[in-house]
Each structure stands twice: as structure tokens, then as C-alpha cells.
Design a protein around this motif. Structure first.
Motif, PDB file in Angstrom:
ATOM      1  N   ALA A   1      27.203  29.910   9.805  1.00  0.00           N
ATOM      2  CA  ALA A   1      27.258  28.492  10.161  1.00  0.00           C
ATOM      3  C   ALA A   1      27.906  28.298  11.531  1.00  0.00           C
ATOM      4  CB  ALA A   1      28.031  27.724   9.088  1.00  0.00           C
ATOM      5  N   TRP A   2      28.927  29.065  11.816  1.00  0.00           N
ATOM      6  CA  TRP A   2      29.613  28.977  13.112  1.00  0.00           C
ATOM      7  C   TRP A   2      28.684  29.411  14.244  1.00  0.00           C
ATOM      8  CZ3 TRP A   2      35.319  30.994  13.785  1.00  0.00           C
ATOM      9  CH2 TRP A   2      35.832  30.524  14.995  1.00  0.00           C
ATOM     10  N   PHE A   3      27.939  30.480  14.027  1.00  0.00           N
ATOM     11  CA  PHE A   3      26.990  30.933  15.049  1.00  0.00           C
ATOM     12  C   PHE A   3      25.970  29.841  15.366  1.00  0.00           C
ATOM     13  CE2 PHE A   3      28.002  35.572  14.451  1.00  0.00           C
ATOM     14  CZ  PHE A   3      28.181  35.840  15.798  1.00  0.00           C
ATOM     15  N   VAL A   4      25.512  29.124  14.347  1.00  0.00           N
ATOM     16  CA  VAL A   4      24.557  28.048  14.590  1.00  0.00           C
ATOM     17  C   VAL A   4      25.186  26.960  15.450  1.00  0.00           C
ATOM     18  CG1 VAL A   4      23.281  26.163  13.500  1.00  0.00           C
ATOM     19  CG2 VAL A   4      23.153  28.464  12.544  1.00  0.00           C
ATOM     20  N   ARG A   5      26.402  26.570  15.126  1.00  0.00           N
ATOM     21  CA  ARG A   5      27.074  25.546  15.933  1.00  0.00           C
ATOM     22  C   ARG A   5      27.197  25.996  17.387  1.00  0.00           C
ATOM     23  NH1 ARG A   5      31.801  24.186  15.672  1.00  0.00           N
ATOM     24  NH2 ARG A   5      31.541  21.993  16.210  1.00  0.00           N
TER      25      ARG A   5
ATOM     26  N   SER B   1      31.694  17.459  13.148  1.00  0.00           N
ATOM     27  CA  SER B   1      30.832  18.626  12.965  1.00  0.00           C
ATOM     28  C   SER B   1      31.614  19.811  12.416  1.00  0.00           C
ATOM     29  CB  SER B   1      30.180  18.997  14.303  1.00  0.00           C
ATOM     30  OG  SER B   1      29.432  20.182  14.182  1.00  0.00           O
ATOM     31  N   LEU B   2      32.797  20.061  12.965  1.00  0.00           N
ATOM     32  CA  LEU B   2      33.614  21.181  12.504  1.00  0.00           C
ATOM     33  C   LEU B   2      34.067  20.975  11.067  1.00  0.00           C
ATOM     34  CD1 LEU B   2      35.087  23.812  13.057  1.00  0.00           C
ATOM     35  CD2 LEU B   2      36.971  22.488  14.036  1.00  0.00           C
ATOM     36  N   ALA B   3      34.537  19.766  10.757  1.00  0.00           N
ATOM     37  CA  ALA B   3      34.996  19.479   9.395  1.00  0.00           C
ATOM     38  C   ALA B   3      33.856  19.615   8.396  1.00  0.00           C
ATOM     39  CB  ALA B   3      35.599  18.077   9.333  1.00  0.00           C
ATOM     40  N   ALA B   4      32.689  19.112   8.762  1.00  0.00           N
ATOM     41  CA  ALA B   4      31.546  19.194   7.860  1.00  0.00           C
ATOM     42  C   ALA B   4      31.102  20.643   7.667  1.00  0.00           C
ATOM     43  CB  ALA B   4      30.389  18.364   8.419  1.00  0.00           C
ATOM     44  N   THR B   5      31.195  21.457   8.723  1.00  0.00           N
ATOM     45  CA  THR B   5      30.808  22.861   8.614  1.00  0.00           C
ATOM     46  C   THR B   5      31.730  23.606   7.659  1.00  0.00           C
ATOM     47  OG1 THR B   5      29.939  22.849  10.871  1.00  0.00           O
ATOM     48  CG2 THR B   5      30.420  24.991   9.897  1.00  0.00           C
ATOM     49  N   VAL B   6      33.028  23.365   7.772  1.00  0.00           N
ATOM     50  CA  VAL B   6      33.988  24.021   6.882  1.00  0.00           C
ATOM     51  C   VAL B   6      33.744  23.601   5.438  1.00  0.00           C
ATOM     52  CG1 VAL B   6      36.428  24.213   6.273  1.00  0.00           C
ATOM     53  CG2 VAL B   6      35.730  24.275   8.685  1.00  0.00           C
TER      54      VAL B   6
ATOM     55  N   PRO C   1      20.980  17.980  15.818  1.00  0.00           N
ATOM     56  CA  PRO C   1      20.971  16.554  16.173  1.00  0.00           C
ATOM     57  C   PRO C   1      21.560  15.616  15.142  1.00  0.00           C
ATOM     58  CG  PRO C   1      18.859  17.183  15.275  1.00  0.00           C
ATOM     59  CD  PRO C   1      19.680  18.443  15.306  1.00  0.00           C
ATOM     60  N   LEU C   2      22.031  16.120  13.995  1.00  0.00           N
ATOM     61  CA  LEU C   2      22.553  15.228  12.963  1.00  0.00           C
ATOM     62  C   LEU C   2      23.975  14.772  13.267  1.00  0.00           C
ATOM     63  CD1 LEU C   2      21.178  16.983   9.743  1.00  0.00           C
ATOM     64  CD2 LEU C   2      20.278  14.983  10.940  1.00  0.00           C
ATOM     65  N   LEU C   3      24.834  15.691  13.688  1.00  0.00           N
ATOM     66  CA  LEU C   3      26.222  15.349  14.011  1.00  0.00           C
ATOM     67  C   LEU C   3      26.512  15.766  15.447  1.00  0.00           C
ATOM     68  CD1 LEU C   3      28.136  16.428  10.758  1.00  0.00           C
ATOM     69  CD2 LEU C   3      27.525  14.118  11.475  1.00  0.00           C
ATOM     70  N   HIS C   4      26.933  14.825  16.261  1.00  0.00           N
ATOM     71  CA  HIS C   4      27.202  15.126  17.666  1.00  0.00           C
ATOM     72  C   HIS C   4      28.700  15.249  17.954  1.00  0.00           C
ATOM     73  CE1 HIS C   4      23.139  14.662  19.504  1.00  0.00           C
ATOM     74  NE2 HIS C   4      22.915  13.990  18.384  1.00  0.00           N
ATOM     75  N   ARG C   5      29.529  14.541  17.202  1.00  0.00           N
ATOM     76  CA  ARG C   5      30.969  14.584  17.459  1.00  0.00           C
ATOM     77  C   ARG C   5      31.545  15.904  16.963  1.00  0.00           C
ATOM     78  NH1 ARG C   5      33.359   9.917  19.045  1.00  0.00           N
ATOM     79  NH2 ARG C   5      32.102   8.013  18.918  1.00  0.00           N
ATOM     80  N   ARG C   6      32.294  16.589  17.829  1.00  0.00           N
ATOM     81  CA  ARG C   6      32.774  17.935  17.526  1.00  0.00           C
ATOM     82  C   ARG C   6      33.694  17.958  16.316  1.00  0.00           C
ATOM     83  NH1 ARG C   6      34.943  21.381  22.475  1.00  0.00           N
ATOM     84  NH2 ARG C   6      32.755  21.000  22.996  1.00  0.00           N
ATOM     85  N   GLY C   7      34.591  16.987  16.205  1.00  0.00           N
ATOM     86  CA  GLY C   7      35.527  16.977  15.081  1.00  0.00           C
ATOM     87  C   GLY C   7      34.819  16.834  13.745  1.00  0.00           C
TER      88      GLY C   7
END
Length: 236
Positions: free
Chosen positions: A69-73, A172-177, A164-170
């Protein structure tokens, strides 16, 4: 008659060229170091010499999911806006996005295969209670299937939690975790089933073949890639 401003069909092999471009960006940026070091830390904590083989393979596969997931981000956000615009004009935004997803998935899979090889070298091919021998080749195949399953599902999580679903970094990171954790523990998750089958097989002294979880993860990853790639034309 005026010519259309829309880009024509991308030349044959465009996706391969875009993947090579994305891989070069990733390597040169050295942003790959963070997920690789995280994965190494996971393995250093959870995998040791002489531990049961299937248990260690299951742990290595599970740890790969958040790394994928991190690699994709990383891959979908690494291009400067101007470069992304040029690539999209030449090949189309959906194709550029798919190339980024495939590059991230390939990076995670390469890392997972290396980890599986290391696990095979240092682990003991026995059941959890050390009473039943585990055949190495079938165990390696089962571990590889689980690794691919977790990489696919991790890539799907990363795609859902970034542009393109989440642009805000914060966010995006929280959702990925959160999404990575959910993919590992939620009932019905292909990744959870694949990892659990290895652990259960180690306890029983049998080697599972997690083909169904792999098929489920492949379907999910393909659907997510198709949807998010199409949305790049709308949400950027």
C-alpha cells in the motif's frame, strides 16, 4: 477541418515504457527506502532462524500488505504536476495511473519474493510443535501464493487511499494505515484467509494451497485499478 485535441491511441508498449519511467523515478528519489526498511524491521522482529517455516512465511506475507500500500502511495504521487500533465497528454491519464499501480505492485512483489527466499533459508521445515516435517517446495509455493495475495490486496488498499480518491496527505496516510489493518484482520479478507491458512497448516503439519484467496485478491485489485484509473480523468 480542425483536428481533435484529444490524444489518439497510445502506441503499442506504452504501458511498459511508462512503468519503466515510474520505476526510474522511484529508484532515483530513494523514497523506496522507507517501506523497504519498514519491511526489514517487521521481518527482523517476527522472523528468526530455526522458526517453523509456514509460520514465518505467513508473517512475511502479512507484513508485505502495508508495504505494498505504501509503494502505491509513493508511485501515484511521485511525478511533478507538469510531468504528469505531459505523460497524460501523451498516453492518457488512466494508462499513466495503471502504470504507476503496476510499478508499485511489481516493487512489492520483488521485495516479497526476496523475503520468502530468506525465510526459506533460515526457517526450519517443521510444524509448529516440531513433530511433523514440512516439504520445502510445496511450502515455498504456498508462501509465494500468500505473498502475491497480500501484495495485491495491499496495492488495492493503497489505490483506494490515494489520488484520485484522496488528495490530502494526512487523510491519505490515515486511511492507508486503517485500510491495511482492516485488510489483515477483517473476516472474509483474502489476505487474512491466506495468512491464516499458512498458520493453521503449520499447526496441523500440512501445506495449504491458498488459491481461492489469491483469486479473490486478484479480482479486487483489478476492479480497484479499473475504477481508480477511470476516475483520474475526472478527479485528476
Amino acid at each position: 477541418m480542425a483536428s481533435s485535441s484529444a490524444p489518439g491511441p497510445a502506441p503499442r508498449g506504452a504501458t511498459t515504457a511508462l512503468m519503466r519511467y515510474q520505476a526510474e523515478l522511484l529508484v532515483r528519489s530513494q523514497r523506496w527506502l522507507a517501506p523497504v526498511l519498514l519491511y526489514a524491521a517487521f521481518l527482523g522482529v517476527g522472523v528468526g532462524a530455526g522458526q517453523p517455516l509456514l509460520d514465518s512465511l505467513g508473517y512475511a506475507a502479512a507484513a508485505l500488505l502495508p508495504v505494498a500500500a505504501w509503494f502505491v502511495r509513493l508511485c501515484v504521487t511521485q511525478e511533478p504536476p507538469a510531468a504528469r500533465t505531459v505523460a497524460a497528454a501523451a498516453a492518457g491519464q488512466p494508462r499513466v495511473h495503471r502504470a504507476a499501480l503496476l510499478t508499485a505492485l511489481g516493487s512489492a512483489l520483488a521485495l516479497g519474493v526476496v523475503a520468502d527466499g530468506a525465510v526459506l533459508l533460515i526457517s526450519k521445515p517443521v510444524s509448529t510443535d516440531n513433530t511433523v516435517g514440512i516439504p520445502i517446495l510445496p511450502a515455498a509455493c504456498a508462501g509465494l501464493l500468500a505473498t502475491v495475495c497480500c501484495a495485491l490486496l495491499g496495492a488495492a488498499v493503497g489505490a483506494l487511499c490515494s489520488r484520485p480518491l484522496l488528495h490530502r496527505r494526512g487523510w491519505s496516510l490515515a486511511a492507508t494505515v486503517f485500510g491495511s489493518l482492516l485488510a489483515l484482520v477483517a473476516g472474509g479478507s483474502p489476505a487474512r484467509y491466506a495468512v491464516t491458512s499458512l498458520v493453521t497448516g503449520s499447526s496441523a503439519g500440512t501445506v495449504p494451497v491458498p488459491v481461492l484467496p489469491l483469486a479473490g485478491a486478484a479480482v479486487i485489485a483489478a476492479a480497484v485499478a479499473a475504477v481508480t484509473s477511470r476516475l483520474t480523468s475526472v478527479r485528476g
